[in-house]
Each structure stands twice: as C-alpha cells, then as structure tokens.
Design a protein around this motif. Structure first.
Motif, PDB file in Angstrom:
ATOM      1  N   ASP A 133       0.808  -1.224   0.000  1.00 15.56           N
ATOM      2  CA  ASP A 133       0.000   0.000   0.000  1.00 15.56           C
ATOM      3  C   ASP A 133       0.838   1.270   0.000  1.00 15.56           C
ATOM      4  N   PHE A 134       2.074   1.191  -0.459  1.00 17.44           N
ATOM      5  CA  PHE A 134       2.903   2.396  -0.495  1.00 17.44           C
ATOM      6  C   PHE A 134       2.349   3.425  -1.490  1.00 17.44           C
ATOM      7  N   SER A 135       1.695   2.973  -2.550  1.00 17.03           N
ATOM      8  CA  SER A 135       1.214   3.897  -3.580  1.00 17.03           C
ATOM      9  C   SER A 135      -0.299   4.057  -3.501  1.00 17.03           C
ATOM     10  N   TYR A 136      -0.798   5.134  -4.100  1.00 21.25           N
ATOM     11  CA  TYR A 136      -2.240   5.349  -4.202  1.00 21.25           C
ATOM     12  C   TYR A 136      -2.539   6.162  -5.462  1.00 21.25           C
ATOM     13  N   LYS A 137      -3.693   5.902  -6.047  1.00 15.48           N
ATOM     14  CA  LYS A 137      -4.062   6.529  -7.304  1.00 15.48           C
ATOM     15  C   LYS A 137      -4.701   7.892  -7.075  1.00 15.48           C
ATOM     16  N   LEU A 138      -4.529   8.777  -8.042  1.00 17.27           N
ATOM     17  CA  LEU A 138      -5.159  10.090  -8.019  1.00 17.27           C
ATOM     18  C   LEU A 138      -6.258  10.147  -9.085  1.00 17.27           C
ATOM     19  N   LYS A 139      -7.220  11.022  -8.881  1.00 13.82           N
ATOM     20  CA  LYS A 139      -8.293  11.202  -9.846  1.00 13.82           C
ATOM     21  C   LYS A 139      -7.813  12.140 -10.949  1.00 13.82           C
ATOM     22  N   MET A 140      -7.697  11.622 -12.183  1.00 13.45           N
ATOM     23  CA  MET A 140      -7.297  12.433 -13.329  1.00 13.45           C
ATOM     24  C   MET A 140      -8.548  12.943 -14.047  1.00 13.45           C
ATOM     25  N   ASN A 141      -8.665  14.261 -14.180  1.00 13.63           N
ATOM     26  CA  ASN A 141      -9.762  14.869 -14.922  1.00 13.63           C
ATOM     27  C   ASN A 141      -9.300  15.014 -16.369  1.00 13.63           C
ATOM     28  N   VAL A 142      -9.769  14.102 -17.220  1.00 12.69           N
ATOM     29  CA  VAL A 142      -9.252  13.970 -18.587  1.00 12.69           C
ATOM     30  C   VAL A 142     -10.288  14.443 -19.601  1.00 12.69           C
ATOM     31  N   ASP A 143      -9.833  15.209 -20.614  1.00 11.62           N
ATOM     32  CA  ASP A 143     -10.659  15.535 -21.778  1.00 11.62           C
ATOM     33  C   ASP A 143      -9.756  15.559 -23.005  1.00 11.62           C
ATOM     34  N   ASP A 144     -10.282  16.020 -24.126  1.00  7.39           N
ATOM     35  CA  ASP A 144      -9.493  15.965 -25.358  1.00  7.39           C
ATOM     36  C   ASP A 144      -8.336  16.954 -25.374  1.00  7.39           C
ATOM     37  N   ARG A 145      -8.271  17.841 -24.396  1.00  5.26           N
ATOM     38  CA  ARG A 145      -7.154  18.802 -24.304  1.00  5.26           C
ATOM     39  C   ARG A 145      -5.969  18.246 -23.527  1.00  5.26           C
ATOM     40  N   GLY A 146      -6.233  17.215 -22.698  1.00  5.47           N
ATOM     41  CA  GLY A 146      -5.195  16.668 -21.826  1.00  5.47           C
ATOM     42  C   GLY A 146      -5.807  16.238 -20.506  1.00  5.47           C
ATOM     43  N   SER A 147      -5.187  16.621 -19.409  1.00  7.18           N
ATOM     44  CA  SER A 147      -5.726  16.253 -18.094  1.00  7.18           C
ATOM     45  C   SER A 147      -5.298  17.266 -17.042  1.00  7.18           C
ATOM     46  N   PHE A 148      -6.033  17.238 -15.924  1.00  4.31           N
ATOM     47  CA  PHE A 148      -5.720  18.072 -14.762  1.00  4.31           C
ATOM     48  C   PHE A 148      -5.924  17.212 -13.522  1.00  4.31           C
ATOM     49  N   THR A 149      -4.891  17.113 -12.683  1.00  4.60           N
ATOM     50  CA  THR A 149      -4.934  16.200 -11.529  1.00  4.60           C
ATOM     51  C   THR A 149      -4.467  16.922 -10.273  1.00  4.60           C
ATOM     52  N   GLU A 150      -5.335  16.955  -9.258  1.00  6.21           N
ATOM     53  CA  GLU A 150      -4.938  17.518  -7.964  1.00  6.21           C
ATOM     54  C   GLU A 150      -4.019  16.543  -7.251  1.00  6.21           C
ATOM     55  N   PHE A 151      -2.951  17.062  -6.645  1.00  2.02           N
ATOM     56  CA  PHE A 151      -1.924  16.223  -6.016  1.00  2.02           C
ATOM     57  C   PHE A 151      -1.908  16.392  -4.503  1.00  2.02           C
ATOM     58  N   LEU A 152      -1.722  17.606  -4.012  1.00  2.00           N
ATOM     59  CA  LEU A 152      -1.642  17.874  -2.577  1.00  2.00           C
ATOM     60  C   LEU A 152      -2.452  19.114  -2.230  1.00  2.00           C
TER      61      LEU A 152
END
Length: 369
Positions: free
Chosen positions: A247-266
């Motif tokens: 469990d060292f890693s965890y996934k983030l929610k990627m907000n993806v569209d045709d332009r690319g993506s935006f992902t909140e980290f911290l």
C-alpha cells in the motif's frame, strides 16, 4: 571508540546503531538475547562506552520485569567490574520508575544499581528516564500506543479507546537518538537528578487517534498534516513507516478531456494546493483571471508559452517555458492568463495555487488573453 549497545535489536537499539554508523562510529558491539555469553564478556572488557538499552516491557509473567530490568543490569555491571572497565555507562529507564507498579519498580531497581555502581567505581553514569517513545521500527502492541494505533489504522483495523481524555507524554525516537549521541560526546541533558530528552509532547489519547485516522484519510482528501507542528510531523513520519508494503502507492483522480488532463496532487488549508496539468500539442488552457487567487506554473516537460494581459489594457506579455530549463512563472492577480503547448508532444506543468479549490468561491473569471 568501541561502543557496546545492549538491546541492539530493539526499537531504540536499532535506531541508535543506525545513527551511530551514520556518524562513522563503526566499532559497535551489538548485544541482544541471541548473543553468546562469551561475546558479552569480551564486549565488557573492551568497551569504551555502554548504552544499556535492554529491558522488558511486556512479559508473560510479572516476575520477568525484575529479572529483565534488574537482573541483567546486575550481570552487566558485574562483568564490567570483573574486567576493571570504568567506561561510562548509560541506562534506559522510564518515567514510570517513580510509580508503584511492577514495571516501575523494576526500572527503579535498575536505577539504584547504577547509582551504587557510580559510588563504588567512580565512573560516569547516565540514567535516562524516557517518556513513551515512538517512531519507525517500533512494535505494535508492545512498545507504544502510537505503534499500535498506526499499525491498526493503516490496515483498517479497529482501534478501541477506553478514555479519550487521558493525556500521555510522547518522545520521538530521532530526538532520543540525538540526545544519546550528545551524551556519548559528553554533552547530555540533565534535570532533577536524571538525564532526559528535552523535546517531549503531550497529547490526549483521543486526539492521537484522530490525528492518525486523519493521516489515513489524507489519501482521499489529498491534505497533508501541519508540518510546522513537531508532533504532527513526527507522527506522520511514524505512520508512513507502518504502511503495508503493498500500500505504499495510491491513485489520483485524473480529470481527462481531449485537451489533456488536470490532476490535484496535494492540498493544505494554509499553504495552498499543488496540481499536475498535462496539455496536448497545440492546446491552450486558461484564459481567466483572479482577484486574490495567485499561482505558480512550472513546466517540467515539453515547451510552451505563458501569456498575460492586465484586464484593463491591450498589451500581451509572453514567457516562453521549457522542461529543458526549469523556470517558475508567477501568475499575479488582475492579469488574465493562458498557457499554450508549442511542442509536438504533451506538455507537463506543475501548478501551485495559494488556496485549495472552493467550488462555492472559485475566484476565477473567464477572459481571453
């Protein structure tokens, strides 16, 4: 310098030996339950300093308290006297030595042996009364409630608290090791007749449980603890050391569209938010401005341009950016701005903003640059 460490495989022993080696004290005699008696005899003959950390915390029968915390101390001191070795000795005791319980009595008995040894042999003796120690490599259901809480909460197991208002005193392992190294170097901290670690924190059991539960949920909220608070900072490091290896890693929610993506980290309540923005080739993002919200953009891969225009002027300002030469661009308030990918591949931008996103008060207003 030859240093004998008893209880070498224990929580404190492991941490101390690791730091001694970091500081290039490489001639260390490690003693634990499986060490042959003849080795202990030789160690006591040759040692220049003794860290006596061995002891019993949770025996199967009460009598083992006195046997482990008093009996072995007597054996150790007799071996030192046998070889006429007057090297300094430090002993790990407890604040419970002043209490009328089996553990406290056994610790006080060990202290008295050292006090008598000091008078008889006339050599430096350092009796440390430790609070509840916590940190990496501690054992759940043995060393400290912190280890038990961290271990169980990290695995989603139940934690039972009988009285949330009970206050405990905690001492972080790194602070303990720092003090013991100072002792070795002749600069210990003493108060009221005993040596101690200056850095201690008090917390209720209920607050401790809530803090550690917050560390677990932080993977969902993306928040990090208040790292300017010593207790929270040290507890968080301790909690992470108890994560299951799968469990060292965890996934983030990627907000993806045709332009690319935006992902909140911290996210933090007082230091803002960090996100990762990926723009595909030829894509422009942004074209908005803020009253108070301010940002920092750092392109770490790809090439692009960041454009600004003060909302009441016509002049457009351009900053060309590239992952080949890292450069932070501040996004001032009152300027509409955008970022365009000028390359043929994805452009990756690390974005910091001074406050977490609030959908009820976004402070973001559309305007073409």
């Amino acid at each position: 310098m030859k240093i004998l460490v008893t209880g070498a495989n224990g929580f404190l022993g492991k941490n101390l030996i690791a730091e001694l080696r970091n500081q290039e004290f490489n001639n260390i005699f490690s003693f634990d339950l499986d060490t042959p008696d003849e080795d202990l005899d030789r160690f006591c003959k040759e040692a220049d300093f003794v860290f006596h950390l061995a002891g019993i915390n949770r025996p199967e029968v009460t009598e083992e308290f006195m046997e482990g915390n008093y009996g072995f101390t007597s054996v150790l001191l007799n071996l030192l006297k046998k070889h006429k070795n007057k090297c300094p000795i430090m002993i790990s005791s407890s604040i419970q030595a002043s209490l009328d319980n089996p553990y406290g009595k056994s610790k006080r008995a060990g202290e008295k042996l050292l006090e008598e040894y000091y008078i008889e042999v006339d050599t430096p003796v350092y009796i440390y009364r430790f609070s509840n120690l916590y940190g990496k490599w501690s054992r759940p259901n043995y060393n400290t409630v912190v280890a038990t809480f961290c271990y169980n909460i990290a695995r989603g197991e139940e934690v039972i608290v009988n009285d949330s208002d009970v206050e405990i005193e905690l001492c972080y392992i790194d602070d303990v090791v720092k003090e013991l190294v100072n002792c070795l170097k002749g600069n210990p901290t003493k108060d009221n007749g005993f040596y101690h670690v200056p850095e201690v924190d008090k917390v209720t059991v209920g607050t401790l449980k809530s803090l550690i539960e917050g560390f677990k949920s932080s993977r969902d909220t993306l928040t990090v603890p208040k790292l300017d608070n010593r207790l929270e900072k040290n507890l968080y490091s301790t909690y992470l050391s108890f994560l299951p290896e799968e469990d060292f890693s965890y996934k983030l929610k990627m907000n993806v569209d045709d332009r690319g993506s935006f992902t909140e980290f911290l996210k933090t309540n007082d230091r803002g938010q960090v996100s990762i923005n990926i723009s595909k080739a030829g894509i422009t993002k942004g074209n908005h401005w803020h009253h108070t919200k301010n940002e920092k953009f750092l392109v770490v891969s790809g090439t692009g341009v960041i454009r600004f225009r003060k909302i009441d002027t016509e002049e457009v300002i351009e900053y060309f950016v590239s992952g080949d030469k890292l450069e932070v661009v501040d996004i001032p308030v009152g300027y509409t701005h955008n970022i365009e990918n000028l390359g043929d591949s994805d452009m990756v931008t690390v974005m910091w903003v001074n406050e977490p996103f609030d959908a009820n008060s976004p402070d973001t207003y559309f305007m073409e640059v």
